[in-house]
Every structure is written in structure tokens, then in C-alpha cells.
Design a protein around this motif. Sequence first.
Motif, PDB file in Angstrom:
ATOM      1  N   GLU A   2      -3.047   8.772   7.236  1.00 51.48           N
ATOM      2  CA  GLU A   2      -3.957   7.646   7.391  1.00 51.48           C
ATOM      3  C   GLU A   2      -3.435   6.583   6.611  1.00 51.48           C
ATOM      4  OE1 GLU A   2      -8.871   6.499   6.668  1.00 51.48           O
ATOM      5  OE2 GLU A   2      -8.101   8.592   6.570  1.00 51.48           O
ATOM      6  N   GLY A   3      -3.132   6.491   5.258  1.00 54.12           N
ATOM      7  CA  GLY A   3      -2.536   5.408   4.572  1.00 54.12           C
ATOM      8  C   GLY A   3      -1.339   4.716   5.462  1.00 54.12           C
ATOM      9  N   LEU A  22      -9.623   4.416   1.311  1.00 57.02           N
ATOM     10  CA  LEU A  22      -9.144   5.632   1.528  1.00 57.02           C
ATOM     11  C   LEU A  22      -9.823   6.969   0.970  1.00 57.02           C
ATOM     12  CD1 LEU A  22      -6.915   7.104   3.363  1.00 57.02           C
ATOM     13  CD2 LEU A  22      -5.278   6.388   1.332  1.00 57.02           C
ATOM     14  N   ALA A  31       2.911   2.077  -0.302  1.00 56.86           N
ATOM     15  CA  ALA A  31       2.581   0.785  -0.490  1.00 56.86           C
ATOM     16  C   ALA A  31       3.501  -0.159  -0.818  1.00 56.86           C
ATOM     17  CB  ALA A  31       1.287   0.675  -1.362  1.00 56.86           C
ATOM     18  N   VAL A  83      -1.977  -0.123  -4.246  1.00 53.60           N
ATOM     19  CA  VAL A  83      -2.883   1.178  -4.419  1.00 53.60           C
ATOM     20  C   VAL A  83      -3.686   0.975  -5.622  1.00 53.60           C
ATOM     21  CG1 VAL A  83      -2.901   3.588  -4.745  1.00 53.60           C
ATOM     22  CG2 VAL A  83      -1.344   2.438  -3.057  1.00 53.60           C
ATOM     23  N   LEU A 117      -4.916  -0.541  -0.673  1.00 49.27           N
ATOM     24  CA  LEU A 117      -5.754   0.639  -0.407  1.00 49.27           C
ATOM     25  C   LEU A 117      -6.378   1.153  -1.646  1.00 49.27           C
ATOM     26  CD1 LEU A 117      -2.602   2.912   1.324  1.00 49.27           C
ATOM     27  CD2 LEU A 117      -4.555   1.724   2.390  1.00 49.27           C
ATOM     28  N   VAL A 158      -8.243   3.945  -3.303  1.00 45.80           N
ATOM     29  CA  VAL A 158      -8.488   5.361  -3.184  1.00 45.80           C
ATOM     30  C   VAL A 158      -9.928   5.900  -3.659  1.00 45.80           C
ATOM     31  CG1 VAL A 158      -7.483   7.812  -3.764  1.00 45.80           C
ATOM     32  CG2 VAL A 158      -5.924   5.723  -3.061  1.00 45.80           C
ATOM     33  N   LEU A 194      -1.995  10.798   3.823  1.00 47.76           N
ATOM     34  CA  LEU A 194      -0.885  10.011   3.907  1.00 47.76           C
ATOM     35  C   LEU A 194      -0.714   9.765   5.166  1.00 47.76           C
ATOM     36  CD1 LEU A 194       1.734  12.191   1.603  1.00 47.76           C
ATOM     37  CD2 LEU A 194       0.516  10.387   1.085  1.00 47.76           C
ATOM     38  N   GLN A 225      -5.811   1.949  13.332  1.00 53.79           N
ATOM     39  CA  GLN A 225      -6.218   2.167  12.149  1.00 53.79           C
ATOM     40  C   GLN A 225      -7.986   2.875  11.900  1.00 53.79           C
ATOM     41  OE1 GLN A 225      -5.503  -0.452  13.230  1.00 53.79           O
ATOM     42  NE2 GLN A 225      -6.921  -2.246  12.355  1.00 53.79           N
ATOM     43  N   LEU A 273       1.361   7.747  -2.161  1.00 58.26           N
ATOM     44  CA  LEU A 273       0.745   6.617  -1.657  1.00 58.26           C
ATOM     45  C   LEU A 273       1.392   5.264  -2.283  1.00 58.26           C
ATOM     46  CD1 LEU A 273      -2.996   7.383  -1.796  1.00 58.26           C
ATOM     47  CD2 LEU A 273      -1.503   6.983   0.248  1.00 58.26           C
TER      48      LEU A 273
END
Length: 450
Positions: free
Chosen positions: A173-174, A140, A226, A233, A185, A187, A171, A128, A222
Motif C-alpha cells: 500500500e505504501g 497508512l 519514501a 514518513v 505517509l 503511519v 508495504l 491508490q 517504509l
Amino acid sequence: MHPVPRVGFVSLGCPKALVDSERILTSLRAEGYEISPSYQEADLVVVNTCGFIDDAVHESLESIGEALEENGRVIVTGCLGAQPERILERHPKVLAITGPHAYEDVLNRVHEHLPKPVDPFVDLVPQQGIKLTPRHYAYLKISEGCDHRCSFCIIPSMRGDLVSRPITHVLNEGVRLLNAGVRELLVISQDTSAYGADVRYRAETWGSREIRTKFIDLARELGQLARDRDAWVRLHYVYPYPHVDEVIPLMADGIVLPYLDIPFQHGSPRILKLMKRPAHAENTLARVKAWRQALPNLAIRSTFIVGFPGETEEDFELLLDWLEQAELDRVGCFKYSPVAGAAANSLPDPVPESLKEERLARFMTVAARISARRLARRIGSRERVLVDSLEGKGRGRVAIARSFADAPEIDGTVRIKGAGVAALVPGSFCEVEITAADTYDLTAKCIVVS
């Protein structure tokens, strides 16, 4: 010089700058550099600066000076780097200066002044990347820059116009973050709700599906990722455009948290026009009420500016009335201060500093009363919270957690006491019953640990 070159790092500014720092650190680590925890042990120091307001500029210049005094070899990057003359006037001995999100330039300057190891080990870097947040949450970033030209802001001149990251990159990276154990996460961008506008909401293939580069599509995808991994998220920096209405059903279905971070900035239409705020013509109060009608537990946080040039007592009273009607859960407020290069500097009728102070105090009094009232309504409810840390020992041990309404570092907390706390660790979820509330924080008892 150490056998393995060591880089010290100072990260200043907002979460978006923090993500930039994480990206630079990840690249340095991948190339074999060690990251030093102190000035004294570093062969060179990188300072990632902020230049948005005068206080941030002052902090950045002070940090550069401290790094020079303690180490002597300093590379400067970040938003203040877009104004190199201000840095060189105060600190002419810095090794190099690069601008915001200039990742390759930073690495090249480091290579120039501290050659990289011959045999880097990529396996030194976790999948990561290097993160500066606790293990259980991560920011993110979905885009760079901003297309708006707010009169008090110079971000577009420092970071450029909106450039959305490809949705497949975001996505992926998520997925990496969630697979590494991230439970939340966050955003972020300069304008999350404008995501994809610069590429006309282009569709990209991810797996076997076509997904549009668009705010609502990103939130949905996302959120599903999650939820499949028992994570949250949270959406930040969302402007109150009409299409934001589409995300409310996702919140109602538990796909993303019922939380919106919206920089309203003011409640007076005249001041919003002077600020050149996007969506200033929209009836934001009606939109907030419609959201709350559809989703009663929606938490909304925002930031405001008082003392903007030309702000009259009538404008300020409109702001207080707007705040009372909107009943925002979390609120921050700043006194207006001129920023070098901002268009607002030329506006007439500046507000005296003493009046700014008075209005800030009045505003925060109203905001505190609203916060306390909304938190009191949650006493007796059951909620799922995410544990951030633990304090104390034995029977006095307390878990510091956050609910759906609390982003890290900027919002309130939930203090969990009593039985069950011993089983909690940072990054764990817990179902709690809210037992007490004060102006900004809640107290709870543990029901179920997950």
C-alpha cells in the motif's frame, strides 16, 4: 432513484476512522456506485461515527439526525455502531447499524438497501484507492484494535484487541500511495510501537527478502521506500517502550522524520497507575532526554488529560514540572470526562468541573510558553518544508507549509512569504529560512524549490 446509484458519506472521528472511510468508499466506487457530494443528490447516506468521548458521541448522533432530516435513508457504521442501543434510542429510523472496521457488513447493508450497478467499472478507481486527504499526503493504517486496558478508554471494547496487518500488505500500500504522488505517509494505529506483537513479529517474504512484522523493521522499510521517491514518513501513536530507542538512528539518518507522536497522558506516576497506562513504570522523562541528546532536533508531540479522578494539586504540579523538563514541541490537553463503559467511571474523588477548567488553562499556559521558546530557537535555520496550500494573490500570496515538526491539522504551520512563492504548488517541497516565530507557527522565506 438515479440511473447510477449514489451514496453520500459522512466521516467523523480520528485519522484511523478516516482510513476506514477511504476503504469503504474505494469498495463502493469499485462496484460502480457514484459518491454524492450532498444529501439531496444521494440515494442513501453512510455515516461513519466516533464514540470515544461524550462530545464525539454527541457529534455523531447530531450528524445521524442531520442525515436523516436531509436525506431520510441512513446507514450507520464506526465506533458508535458498537453501541446500537444508543443510536436506536435517538434515531430508530436508521436503515442499519454496523460496528467499527466492519467493511463487508457496511457493503452488504448498502447492497440490501441500494442494489449495486450491474456492470461496475473498476477503472473508475485510482490505483491508490479513494482518499479523503489532499493528494500529497495520506494516512497508512498498520493495525486495528489495542491490547491495552486503559481505565479511561473503551476502544478495545469497540475495536477489539490488536490485529496487525501483514507487513507485505502495508508495504505494498505504501508503494501504491508513493507511486500515485503522495509526498508524506502518516503511519497510524492505536499503538504503532506494538505492531506485530500479536503475530510474534512473524517474518514475511517481500520481494527477495524476509522482513519481520515489527515496528522498527516497518519504519526502516517504509522510510527507504519514501526516501527513494523523495517523500516523508511520519510516525504517530507511538508508546514510549524501550524498543522505540531503535528508531532514533533512523531519524538521525533521514530515513524517517525526526518526529514522534507519543500519548504520555500525564506526568504523575500515581495518576498513570490509576489510568492503567502501558509503560507507566518506565522513566519516560529520562527516555525523552536520551532521545534529545542523541537527536537534538527531535520533535515530540503528545496529549494529556487533566482532572482525572483522584488528581490532587500535587499530581497536577508533578505534571507541570514534567512538562517543563520534557519541553515537548506540540501538546494537546483535554479535561477528563466520563465515557460510558470506562473503568475510570468508578474511581473515587472526582475533580470538580471548575477545577478542571482552571488546570486546563494553567497547563496550556505552560505548554504555550514552551512552544514559543522552542520555535524561537529555530529562527535563522534552514529547513525543508512541504507545501499544503496557497493563500492570497500577487505579491501578497502566501504558501502554507509544514516542517518536519508539524503533522497536518494538529500541529503548527510555516507561512512562506516573498520571492519564490509564485513557483510553489501544494505537494511541493521548498527549502526555507525561518525568519520569525510566534507561539505555535513559523514564518519563512523561500530559498530553493524542489
